[in-house]
Design an enzyme around this catalytic site. Structure first.
Site, mmCIF file in Angstrom:
data_model
loop_
_atom_site.group_PDB
_atom_site.id
_atom_site.type_symbol
_atom_site.label_atom_id
_atom_site.label_comp_id
_atom_site.label_asym_id
_atom_site.label_seq_id
_atom_site.Cartn_x
_atom_site.Cartn_y
_atom_site.Cartn_z
ATOM 1 N N HIS A 1 4.816 34.779 -41.884
ATOM 2 C CA HIS A 1 3.837 34.102 -41.013
ATOM 3 C C HIS A 1 2.846 33.375 -41.928
ATOM 4 C CE1 HIS A 1 4.803 37.734 -38.551
ATOM 5 N NE2 HIS A 1 4.605 36.973 -37.502
ATOM 6 N N ASP B 1 0.351 35.684 -43.355
ATOM 7 C CA ASP B 1 0.835 36.688 -44.313
ATOM 8 C C ASP B 1 0.618 36.215 -45.749
ATOM 9 O OD1 ASP B 1 1.961 38.135 -42.188
ATOM 10 O OD2 ASP B 1 3.927 37.195 -42.446
ATOM 11 N N GLU C 1 11.538 34.292 -29.854
ATOM 12 C CA GLU C 1 11.895 35.709 -30.031
ATOM 13 C C GLU C 1 11.492 36.493 -28.792
ATOM 14 O OE1 GLU C 1 10.890 37.365 -33.904
ATOM 15 O OE2 GLU C 1 10.597 39.325 -32.982
ATOM 16 N N HIS D 1 13.280 45.039 -29.565
ATOM 17 C CA HIS D 1 12.786 44.327 -28.379
ATOM 18 C C HIS D 1 13.804 44.433 -27.236
ATOM 19 C CE1 HIS D 1 10.080 41.448 -30.982
ATOM 20 N NE2 HIS D 1 9.855 42.724 -31.203
ATOM 21 N N ASP E 1 16.458 39.772 -35.595
ATOM 22 C CA ASP E 1 15.518 40.624 -36.310
ATOM 23 C C ASP E 1 16.107 42.025 -36.297
ATOM 24 O OD1 ASP E 1 13.769 38.677 -37.028
ATOM 25 O OD2 ASP E 1 12.037 39.485 -35.957
ATOM 26 N N ASP F 1 7.527 49.699 -30.022
ATOM 27 C CA ASP F 1 8.280 48.950 -31.014
ATOM 28 C C ASP F 1 8.081 49.639 -32.366
ATOM 29 O OD1 ASP F 1 9.724 46.833 -31.956
ATOM 30 O OD2 ASP F 1 8.081 45.382 -31.888
ATOM 31 N N ASP G 1 10.071 49.582 -34.999
ATOM 32 C CA ASP G 1 10.507 48.735 -36.125
ATOM 33 C C ASP G 1 11.072 49.541 -37.297
ATOM 34 O OD1 ASP G 1 9.855 46.253 -35.000
ATOM 35 O OD2 ASP G 1 7.772 46.383 -35.667
ATOM 36 N N ASP H 1 13.108 42.954 -39.824
ATOM 37 C CA ASP H 1 11.769 43.097 -39.245
ATOM 38 C C ASP H 1 11.509 44.606 -39.123
ATOM 39 O OD1 ASP H 1 9.369 42.760 -38.062
ATOM 40 O OD2 ASP H 1 10.043 41.424 -36.464
HETATM 41 C C1 XUL Z 1 6.667 41.598 -33.222
HETATM 42 C C2 XUL Z 1 7.670 40.845 -33.991
HETATM 43 C C3 XUL Z 1 7.143 39.804 -34.906
HETATM 44 C C4 XUL Z 1 7.955 38.561 -34.952
HETATM 45 C C5 XUL Z 1 7.351 37.451 -35.770
HETATM 46 O O1 XUL Z 1 7.177 42.557 -32.384
HETATM 47 O O2 XUL Z 1 8.842 41.127 -33.933
HETATM 48 O O3 XUL Z 1 7.049 40.403 -36.151
HETATM 49 O O4 XUL Z 1 9.217 38.825 -35.482
HETATM 50 O O5 XUL Z 1 6.119 37.057 -35.304
HETATM 51 CO CO CO Z 2 10.500 40.329 -34.849
#
Ligand code: XUL
Ligand code: CO
Length: 444
Positions: A103, A106, A234, A273, A298, A309, A311, A341
Protein backbone atom coordinates in the site's frame (compact mmCIF):
# COMPACT_ATOMS: atom_id res chain seq x y z
CA UNK A 1 23.39 -1.53 5.81
CA UNK A 2 22.95 -3.84 8.82
CA UNK A 3 21.27 -7.18 8.21
CA UNK A 4 18.00 -7.69 10.06
CA UNK A 5 17.25 -11.40 9.61
CA UNK A 6 20.65 -12.47 10.92
CA UNK A 7 19.70 -16.06 11.76
CA UNK A 8 19.02 -16.77 8.11
CA UNK A 9 22.44 -16.59 6.55
CA UNK A 10 21.71 -18.30 3.22
CA UNK A 11 18.81 -17.93 0.82
CA UNK A 12 16.04 -20.51 1.29
CA UNK A 13 16.41 -23.29 -1.27
CA UNK A 14 14.54 -26.33 -2.45
CA UNK A 15 16.02 -29.35 -0.68
CA UNK A 16 13.32 -31.95 -1.39
CA UNK A 17 10.91 -33.86 0.85
CA UNK A 18 13.56 -35.66 2.91
CA UNK A 19 15.45 -32.64 4.19
CA UNK A 20 15.48 -32.00 7.93
CA UNK A 21 16.34 -28.32 7.47
CA UNK A 22 13.42 -26.16 8.70
CA UNK A 23 14.74 -23.30 6.56
CA UNK A 24 14.33 -25.09 3.23
CA UNK A 25 11.52 -25.79 0.79
CA UNK A 26 10.39 -29.40 0.56
CA UNK A 27 8.01 -29.00 -2.38
CA UNK A 28 8.38 -25.49 -3.83
CA UNK A 29 11.02 -25.84 -6.49
CA UNK A 30 11.00 -22.66 -8.59
CA UNK A 31 12.78 -24.24 -11.56
CA UNK A 32 10.74 -27.44 -11.71
CA UNK A 33 8.95 -27.61 -15.04
CA UNK A 34 5.28 -28.44 -14.73
CA UNK A 35 3.14 -28.54 -17.86
CA UNK A 36 5.87 -26.80 -19.83
CA UNK A 37 6.44 -23.90 -17.44
CA UNK A 38 8.58 -23.20 -14.35
CA UNK A 39 6.76 -23.57 -11.04
CA UNK A 40 7.78 -20.03 -10.07
CA UNK A 41 6.17 -18.67 -13.24
CA UNK A 42 2.94 -20.59 -12.64
CA UNK A 43 2.55 -19.53 -9.00
CA UNK A 44 3.82 -15.91 -9.15
CA UNK A 45 4.24 -15.71 -5.37
CA UNK A 46 4.34 -12.34 -3.62
CA UNK A 47 5.10 -11.31 -0.03
CA UNK A 48 2.90 -8.54 1.38
CA UNK A 49 4.55 -5.52 2.87
CA UNK A 50 1.86 -4.58 5.36
CA UNK A 51 1.48 -7.60 7.65
CA UNK A 52 5.13 -8.57 7.48
CA UNK A 53 6.82 -5.19 7.92
CA UNK A 54 4.25 -2.57 8.79
CA UNK A 55 2.29 -4.31 11.53
CA UNK A 56 3.78 -4.37 15.03
CA UNK A 57 1.80 -7.39 16.24
CA UNK A 58 -0.92 -5.33 17.93
CA UNK A 59 -4.56 -6.34 18.25
CA UNK A 60 -7.62 -4.50 19.53
CA UNK A 61 -6.74 -5.42 23.12
CA UNK A 62 -2.96 -5.30 23.05
CA UNK A 63 0.14 -3.50 21.89
CA UNK A 64 2.66 -4.64 19.33
CA UNK A 65 4.67 -7.73 20.26
CA UNK A 66 6.90 -8.04 17.21
CA UNK A 67 10.44 -6.86 16.81
CA UNK A 68 9.99 -4.11 14.20
CA UNK A 69 12.35 -1.29 15.26
CA UNK A 70 11.33 0.99 12.37
CA UNK A 71 7.83 1.24 13.86
CA UNK A 72 9.10 2.61 17.20
CA UNK A 73 7.60 6.02 18.09
CA UNK A 74 9.81 9.06 17.76
CA UNK A 75 12.04 7.77 14.94
CA UNK A 76 12.78 9.95 11.92
CA UNK A 77 9.94 8.77 9.70
CA UNK A 78 11.74 8.76 6.36
CA UNK A 79 14.83 7.07 7.84
CA UNK A 80 12.52 4.49 9.43
CA UNK A 81 10.76 3.94 6.08
CA UNK A 82 14.12 3.21 4.43
CA UNK A 83 15.16 0.89 7.27
CA UNK A 84 11.84 -0.96 6.90
CA UNK A 85 12.42 -1.29 3.17
CA UNK A 86 15.96 -2.58 3.66
CA UNK A 87 14.62 -5.31 5.94
CA UNK A 88 11.75 -6.08 3.54
CA UNK A 89 14.03 -6.53 0.52
CA UNK A 90 16.49 -8.54 2.60
CA UNK A 91 13.56 -10.83 3.46
CA UNK A 92 12.26 -11.08 -0.13
CA UNK A 93 15.76 -11.92 -1.41
CA UNK A 94 16.48 -14.52 1.27
CA UNK A 95 13.07 -16.15 0.82
CA UNK A 96 13.65 -16.19 -2.94
CA UNK A 97 10.09 -15.37 -4.00
CA UNK A 98 9.77 -13.21 -7.10
CA UNK A 99 7.20 -10.55 -6.11
CA UNK A 100 5.98 -8.23 -3.38
CA UNK A 101 2.81 -6.09 -2.89
CA UNK A 102 2.38 -2.80 -1.02
CA UNK A 103 0.00 0.00 0.00
CA UNK A 104 1.17 3.60 -0.50
CA UNK A 105 1.23 4.16 3.28
CA UNK A 106 3.22 0.96 3.91
CA UNK A 107 6.27 2.33 2.13
CA UNK A 108 6.01 6.08 2.78
CA UNK A 109 4.77 8.03 5.81
CA UNK A 110 2.10 10.72 5.78
CA UNK A 111 3.57 14.23 5.62
CA UNK A 112 2.44 17.38 7.42
CA UNK A 113 0.14 18.06 4.44
CA UNK A 114 -0.80 16.14 1.31
CA UNK A 115 1.90 17.80 -0.79
CA UNK A 116 4.51 16.46 1.62
CA UNK A 117 2.80 13.04 1.65
CA UNK A 118 3.12 12.88 -2.15
CA UNK A 119 6.76 13.94 -2.02
CA UNK A 120 7.44 11.24 0.63
CA UNK A 121 5.82 8.68 -1.66
CA UNK A 122 7.90 9.79 -4.65
CA UNK A 123 11.12 9.58 -2.61
CA UNK A 124 10.26 6.10 -1.36
CA UNK A 125 9.21 4.94 -4.84
CA UNK A 126 12.70 5.99 -6.02
CA UNK A 127 14.20 3.97 -3.18
CA UNK A 128 11.93 0.99 -4.02
CA UNK A 129 13.08 1.15 -7.66
CA UNK A 130 16.73 1.00 -6.50
CA UNK A 131 16.00 -1.99 -4.26
CA UNK A 132 14.13 -3.80 -7.03
CA UNK A 133 17.01 -3.18 -9.40
CA UNK A 134 19.57 -4.51 -6.88
CA UNK A 135 17.62 -7.64 -5.93
CA UNK A 136 15.59 -8.51 -9.05
CA UNK A 137 12.41 -8.66 -6.91
CA UNK A 138 9.36 -7.47 -8.87
CA UNK A 139 6.08 -5.79 -7.96
CA UNK A 140 2.94 -7.95 -8.30
CA UNK A 141 0.55 -5.17 -7.32
CA UNK A 142 0.27 -1.85 -5.58
CA UNK A 143 -2.71 -0.35 -3.78
CA UNK A 144 -3.74 2.70 -1.74
CA UNK A 145 -4.60 2.58 1.94
CA UNK A 146 -8.06 4.17 1.96
CA UNK A 147 -9.10 2.85 5.34
CA UNK A 148 -6.62 3.66 8.17
CA UNK A 149 -6.86 7.45 8.39
CA UNK A 150 -9.83 8.95 10.31
CA UNK A 151 -10.80 10.91 7.17
CA UNK A 152 -11.98 7.58 5.74
CA UNK A 153 -14.02 6.47 8.76
CA UNK A 154 -17.24 6.89 6.74
CA UNK A 155 -15.73 5.42 3.57
CA UNK A 156 -13.47 6.57 0.74
CA UNK A 157 -15.34 6.49 -2.60
CA UNK A 158 -18.61 5.91 -0.71
CA UNK A 159 -18.11 8.68 1.84
CA UNK A 160 -21.09 11.06 2.24
CA UNK A 161 -18.55 13.90 1.99
CA UNK A 162 -17.24 14.47 -1.57
CA UNK A 163 -14.01 15.86 -0.11
CA UNK A 164 -13.18 12.39 1.20
CA UNK A 165 -13.95 10.99 -2.28
CA UNK A 166 -11.60 13.58 -3.79
CA UNK A 167 -8.85 12.77 -1.29
CA UNK A 168 -9.20 9.04 -2.06
CA UNK A 169 -9.07 9.80 -5.79
CA UNK A 170 -5.84 11.76 -5.26
CA UNK A 171 -4.32 8.86 -3.34
CA UNK A 172 -5.30 6.29 -5.98
CA UNK A 173 -3.94 8.49 -8.74
CA UNK A 174 -0.52 8.57 -7.05
CA UNK A 175 -0.56 4.91 -5.98
CA UNK A 176 -1.52 3.78 -9.50
CA UNK A 177 1.21 5.92 -11.02
CA UNK A 178 3.73 4.57 -8.48
CA UNK A 179 2.67 1.00 -9.39
CA UNK A 180 3.08 1.80 -13.08
CA UNK A 181 6.51 3.39 -12.54
CA UNK A 182 7.67 0.27 -10.62
CA UNK A 183 6.53 -2.03 -13.43
CA UNK A 184 3.71 -3.51 -11.31
CA UNK A 185 1.78 -6.33 -12.89
CA UNK A 186 -1.58 -5.18 -11.53
CA UNK A 187 -3.36 -2.80 -9.14
CA UNK A 188 -5.80 -3.69 -6.32
CA UNK A 189 -8.74 -1.87 -4.75
CA UNK A 190 -9.93 -3.31 -1.46
CA UNK A 191 -12.96 -1.39 -0.21
CA UNK A 192 -12.42 -1.84 3.51
CA UNK A 193 -14.57 1.14 4.43
CA UNK A 194 -16.82 1.03 1.36
CA UNK A 195 -19.88 -0.12 3.25
CA UNK A 196 -21.90 1.00 6.24
CA UNK A 197 -21.96 0.78 10.00
CA UNK A 198 -25.70 1.51 10.14
CA UNK A 199 -28.44 1.93 7.55
CA UNK A 200 -29.99 4.69 9.70
CA UNK A 201 -27.73 7.32 8.13
CA UNK A 202 -26.98 5.67 4.77
CA UNK A 203 -28.14 6.25 1.20
CA UNK A 204 -27.18 2.85 -0.19
CA UNK A 205 -27.86 3.49 -3.89
CA UNK A 206 -26.12 6.87 -3.72
CA UNK A 207 -23.02 5.20 -2.30
CA UNK A 208 -23.09 2.53 -5.02
CA UNK A 209 -23.26 5.26 -7.68
CA UNK A 210 -20.29 7.01 -6.04
CA UNK A 211 -18.27 3.78 -6.02
CA UNK A 212 -19.03 3.15 -9.68
CA UNK A 213 -17.96 6.72 -10.53
CA UNK A 214 -14.73 6.17 -8.65
CA UNK A 215 -13.98 2.92 -10.48
CA UNK A 216 -14.68 4.50 -13.87
CA UNK A 217 -12.24 7.30 -13.01
CA UNK A 218 -9.57 4.75 -12.03
CA UNK A 219 -10.06 2.75 -15.25
CA UNK A 220 -9.84 5.96 -17.32
CA UNK A 221 -6.63 6.99 -15.57
CA UNK A 222 -5.14 3.54 -16.09
CA UNK A 223 -5.64 3.96 -19.84
CA UNK A 224 -4.42 7.55 -19.81
CA UNK A 225 -1.06 6.67 -18.24
CA UNK A 226 -0.70 3.53 -20.37
CA UNK A 227 -0.64 1.12 -17.43
CA UNK A 228 -0.87 -2.34 -19.01
CA UNK A 229 -1.66 -4.18 -15.77
CA UNK A 230 -5.03 -5.46 -14.65
CA UNK A 231 -7.27 -3.73 -12.11
CA UNK A 232 -8.60 -5.91 -9.30
CA UNK A 233 -11.37 -5.50 -6.74
CA UNK A 234 -10.89 -7.54 -3.57
CA UNK A 235 -14.24 -8.77 -2.24
CA UNK A 236 -14.83 -8.96 1.51
CA UNK A 237 -18.23 -9.16 3.23
CA UNK A 238 -17.51 -7.17 6.39
CA UNK A 239 -14.78 -6.08 8.80
CA UNK A 240 -14.06 -3.27 9.42
CA UNK A 241 -17.57 -2.16 8.42
CA UNK A 242 -20.70 -4.08 9.34
CA UNK A 243 -21.42 -4.61 5.66
CA UNK A 244 -19.11 -4.08 2.69
CA UNK A 245 -20.50 -3.49 -0.79
CA UNK A 246 -17.91 -5.76 -2.43
CA UNK A 247 -19.41 -8.64 -0.42
CA UNK A 248 -18.28 -11.58 -2.55
CA UNK A 249 -17.48 -12.44 -6.17
CA UNK A 250 -21.10 -12.74 -7.27
CA UNK A 251 -21.96 -9.36 -5.73
CA UNK A 252 -18.95 -7.70 -7.38
CA UNK A 253 -19.84 -9.35 -10.68
CA UNK A 254 -23.40 -7.97 -10.55
CA UNK A 255 -22.05 -4.53 -9.63
CA UNK A 256 -19.58 -4.53 -12.54
CA UNK A 257 -22.31 -5.57 -14.94
CA UNK A 258 -24.79 -2.98 -13.63
CA UNK A 259 -22.31 -0.12 -13.94
CA UNK A 260 -20.75 -1.13 -17.25
CA UNK A 261 -17.38 -2.02 -15.72
CA UNK A 262 -17.10 -5.65 -16.87
CA UNK A 263 -13.77 -6.23 -18.58
CA UNK A 264 -12.19 -3.30 -16.69
CA UNK A 265 -12.06 -4.94 -13.25
CA UNK A 266 -11.34 -8.50 -12.16
CA UNK A 267 -11.33 -9.97 -8.66
CA UNK A 268 -8.53 -10.57 -6.20
CA UNK A 269 -9.96 -13.39 -4.09
CA UNK A 270 -8.76 -13.78 -0.51
CA UNK A 271 -9.23 -17.18 1.12
CA UNK A 272 -10.25 -15.78 4.51
CA UNK A 273 -12.64 -13.27 2.90
CA UNK A 274 -14.37 -16.13 1.07
CA UNK A 275 -14.93 -17.99 4.33
CA UNK A 276 -16.11 -14.81 6.08
CA UNK A 277 -18.76 -14.51 3.34
CA UNK A 278 -19.99 -17.99 4.20
CA UNK A 279 -18.46 -19.55 1.09
CA UNK A 280 -15.51 -21.82 0.52
CA UNK A 281 -12.46 -20.44 -1.24
CA UNK A 282 -13.17 -23.05 -3.92
CA UNK A 283 -16.65 -21.57 -4.46
CA UNK A 284 -15.34 -18.02 -4.89
CA UNK A 285 -12.61 -19.07 -7.32
CA UNK A 286 -14.96 -21.25 -9.35
CA UNK A 287 -17.54 -18.47 -9.57
CA UNK A 288 -14.92 -15.97 -10.76
CA UNK A 289 -13.23 -18.30 -13.23
CA UNK A 290 -16.48 -19.47 -14.83
CA UNK A 291 -17.78 -15.90 -15.10
CA UNK A 292 -14.61 -14.45 -16.60
CA UNK A 293 -13.71 -12.14 -13.70
CA UNK A 294 -10.91 -14.10 -12.03
CA UNK A 295 -7.72 -12.09 -11.50
CA UNK A 296 -5.55 -12.88 -8.51
CA UNK A 297 -5.44 -14.49 -5.06
CA UNK A 298 -4.62 -13.32 -1.55
CA UNK A 299 -3.40 -16.57 -0.07
CA UNK A 300 -4.07 -17.15 3.63
CA UNK A 301 -6.51 -19.02 5.85
CA UNK A 302 -9.03 -18.27 8.57
CA UNK A 303 -9.74 -20.10 11.78
CA UNK A 304 -12.93 -22.19 11.66
CA UNK A 305 -13.62 -21.39 15.32
CA UNK A 306 -13.76 -17.63 15.04
CA UNK A 307 -15.52 -15.35 12.68
CA UNK A 308 -12.96 -12.76 11.77
CA UNK A 309 -10.13 -12.27 9.33
CA UNK A 310 -7.22 -14.04 11.06
CA UNK A 311 -4.98 -13.94 7.95
CA UNK A 312 -3.03 -17.06 8.95
CA UNK A 313 -0.54 -18.77 6.68
CA UNK A 314 -2.14 -21.46 4.49
CA UNK A 315 -1.54 -24.98 5.80
CA UNK A 316 -4.28 -27.08 4.24
CA UNK A 317 -3.61 -28.86 0.97
CA UNK A 318 -7.26 -29.97 0.98
CA UNK A 319 -8.48 -26.36 1.03
CA UNK A 320 -6.15 -25.07 -1.68
CA UNK A 321 -6.08 -27.98 -4.13
CA UNK A 322 -9.63 -27.61 -5.40
CA UNK A 323 -9.33 -23.86 -5.91
CA UNK A 324 -6.01 -24.32 -7.74
CA UNK A 325 -7.69 -26.98 -9.86
CA UNK A 326 -10.12 -24.31 -11.11
CA UNK A 327 -7.43 -21.66 -11.59
CA UNK A 328 -5.00 -23.83 -13.53
CA UNK A 329 -7.78 -25.69 -15.32
CA UNK A 330 -8.57 -22.32 -16.88
CA UNK A 331 -4.95 -21.57 -17.82
CA UNK A 332 -3.62 -19.99 -14.60
CA UNK A 333 -2.80 -16.34 -13.97
CA UNK A 334 -2.57 -13.55 -16.46
CA UNK A 335 -1.40 -10.52 -14.40
CA UNK A 336 -2.29 -11.91 -10.98
CA UNK A 337 -0.51 -14.29 -8.66
CA UNK A 338 -0.52 -15.63 -5.11
CA UNK A 339 0.04 -12.77 -2.71
CA UNK A 340 0.64 -13.99 0.84
CA UNK A 341 -1.77 -11.69 2.69
CA UNK A 342 -0.70 -13.43 5.87
CA UNK A 343 0.42 -12.39 9.30
CA UNK A 344 2.25 -14.07 12.13
CA UNK A 345 0.48 -14.85 15.38
CA UNK A 346 1.21 -12.26 18.07
CA UNK A 347 3.35 -14.71 20.01
CA UNK A 348 5.57 -15.54 17.03
CA UNK A 349 8.12 -12.96 18.07
CA UNK A 350 11.37 -14.35 16.66
CA UNK A 351 12.53 -12.65 13.48
CA UNK A 352 12.94 -16.05 11.84
CA UNK A 353 9.24 -16.89 12.46
CA UNK A 354 8.44 -14.82 9.38
CA UNK A 355 10.47 -17.33 7.33
CA UNK A 356 8.75 -20.33 8.91
CA UNK A 357 5.31 -18.90 8.12
CA UNK A 358 6.16 -18.24 4.49
CA UNK A 359 8.08 -21.48 3.92
CA UNK A 360 5.20 -23.61 5.21
CA UNK A 361 2.59 -21.63 3.32
CA UNK A 362 4.55 -21.76 0.08
CA UNK A 363 5.17 -25.51 0.37
CA UNK A 364 1.45 -26.03 1.04
CA UNK A 365 0.66 -24.00 -2.05
CA UNK A 366 3.23 -25.87 -4.16
CA UNK A 367 1.92 -29.25 -3.01
CA UNK A 368 -1.66 -28.20 -3.78
CA UNK A 369 -0.51 -27.02 -7.19
CA UNK A 370 1.10 -30.39 -7.99
CA UNK A 371 -1.99 -32.29 -6.87
CA UNK A 372 -4.25 -29.96 -8.88
CA UNK A 373 -2.09 -30.37 -12.00
CA UNK A 374 -2.16 -34.15 -11.52
CA UNK A 375 -5.97 -34.13 -11.22
CA UNK A 376 -6.16 -31.97 -14.35
CA UNK A 377 -3.78 -34.20 -16.32
CA UNK A 378 -5.81 -37.27 -15.36
CA UNK A 379 -9.08 -35.40 -16.00
CA UNK A 380 -10.43 -36.79 -12.73
CA UNK A 381 -12.96 -34.00 -12.18
CA UNK A 382 -13.11 -32.49 -15.64
CA UNK A 383 -14.18 -35.81 -17.17
CA UNK A 384 -16.72 -36.53 -14.42
CA UNK A 385 -18.22 -33.07 -14.93
CA UNK A 386 -18.21 -33.37 -18.70
CA UNK A 387 -19.94 -36.76 -18.57
CA UNK A 388 -22.53 -35.49 -16.10
CA UNK A 389 -23.63 -32.71 -18.46
CA UNK A 390 -23.20 -34.70 -21.70
CA UNK A 391 -26.95 -34.63 -22.37
CA UNK A 392 -26.69 -30.95 -23.16
CA UNK A 393 -24.56 -31.79 -26.19
CA UNK A 394 -27.31 -34.06 -27.54
CA UNK A 395 -30.41 -33.19 -29.58
CA UNK A 396 -32.66 -32.39 -26.62
CA UNK A 397 -30.10 -30.12 -24.92
CA UNK A 398 -29.40 -28.32 -28.20
CA UNK A 399 -33.12 -27.82 -28.83
CA UNK A 400 -33.77 -26.40 -25.34
CA UNK A 401 -30.96 -23.85 -25.77
CA UNK A 402 -31.93 -22.86 -29.31
CA UNK A 403 -34.08 -19.86 -30.16
CA UNK A 404 -36.60 -22.23 -31.75
CA UNK A 405 -37.53 -23.75 -28.40
CA UNK A 406 -40.54 -22.67 -26.35
CA UNK A 407 -42.18 -24.05 -23.25
CA UNK A 408 -44.75 -25.55 -25.62
CA UNK A 409 -42.23 -27.21 -27.94
CA UNK A 410 -40.39 -28.72 -24.99
CA UNK A 411 -43.65 -29.94 -23.42
CA UNK A 412 -44.67 -31.51 -26.74
CA UNK A 413 -41.35 -33.37 -26.89
CA UNK A 414 -41.94 -34.79 -23.44
CA UNK A 415 -45.29 -36.18 -24.62
CA UNK A 416 -44.28 -37.21 -28.14
CA UNK A 417 -40.93 -38.76 -27.28
CA UNK A 418 -41.99 -40.23 -23.95
CA UNK A 419 -39.24 -38.36 -22.06
CA UNK A 420 -38.98 -39.79 -18.54
CA UNK A 421 -35.76 -38.76 -16.74
CA UNK A 422 -34.00 -41.39 -14.64
CA UNK A 423 -32.08 -40.14 -11.56
CA UNK A 424 -28.31 -40.61 -11.89
CA UNK A 425 -25.75 -40.89 -9.08
CA UNK A 426 -23.80 -37.71 -8.37
CA UNK A 427 -20.94 -39.98 -7.20
CA UNK A 428 -19.80 -37.44 -4.61
CA UNK A 429 -18.10 -40.02 -2.38
CA UNK A 430 -16.25 -41.56 -5.30
CA UNK A 431 -14.96 -38.14 -6.34
CA UNK A 432 -13.99 -37.26 -2.76
CA UNK A 433 -12.01 -40.49 -2.60
CA UNK A 434 -10.24 -39.69 -5.85
CA UNK A 435 -9.23 -36.26 -4.58
CA UNK A 436 -7.87 -37.74 -1.36
CA UNK A 437 -5.97 -40.42 -3.25
CA UNK A 438 -4.34 -37.74 -5.40
CA UNK A 439 -3.39 -35.79 -2.25
CA UNK A 440 -1.99 -38.87 -0.55
CA UNK A 441 0.03 -39.99 -3.57
CA UNK A 442 3.63 -38.83 -3.44
CA UNK A 443 3.78 -35.84 -5.75
CA UNK A 444 6.94 -34.17 -4.65
C1 XUL B 1 -7.85 -6.68 4.32
C2 XUL B 1 -7.05 -7.06 3.14
C3 XUL B 1 -6.13 -6.02 2.61
C4 XUL B 1 -6.06 -5.96 1.13
C5 XUL B 1 -5.24 -4.83 0.59
O1 XUL B 1 -8.69 -7.66 4.79
O2 XUL B 1 -7.10 -8.18 2.68
O3 XUL B 1 -4.90 -6.29 3.18
O4 XUL B 1 -5.52 -7.14 0.62
O5 XUL B 1 -5.71 -3.59 0.98
CO1 CO C 1 -6.15 -9.06 1.09
Amino acid sequence: MAEFFTEVTDPIRYEGPDTTNPLAFRVYDPDRIVAGKRMEDHLRIAVCYWHSFNWPGSDIFGDGTLDRPWLAPGADEMAAARQKMDAAFEFFSKLGTPYFCFHDRDIAPDGADYRETVSNLHAMVDYTAEKMEQTGVKLLWGTANLFSHPRFAAGAATNPNPEAFAFAAAQVRHALEATHRLGGSSYVLWGGREGYDTLLNTLMKHEADQLARFLHLVAEHKRKIGFGGQLFIEPKPQEPTKHQYDYDCATVHGFLERYDLLGEFFVNIEVNHATLAGHSFHHEVKYAVENGIFGSVDANRGDPQNGWDTDQFPNSVEELTLALHEIFGAGGFDKGGFNFDTKLRRQSIDRTDLFHGHIGGIDTLAKSFLVAMDLLAKETLTKARRDRYAGWKGDLGAHIMSDDASLESIADKVLDEGIDPEPVSGRQELLENEINRAIWADQA
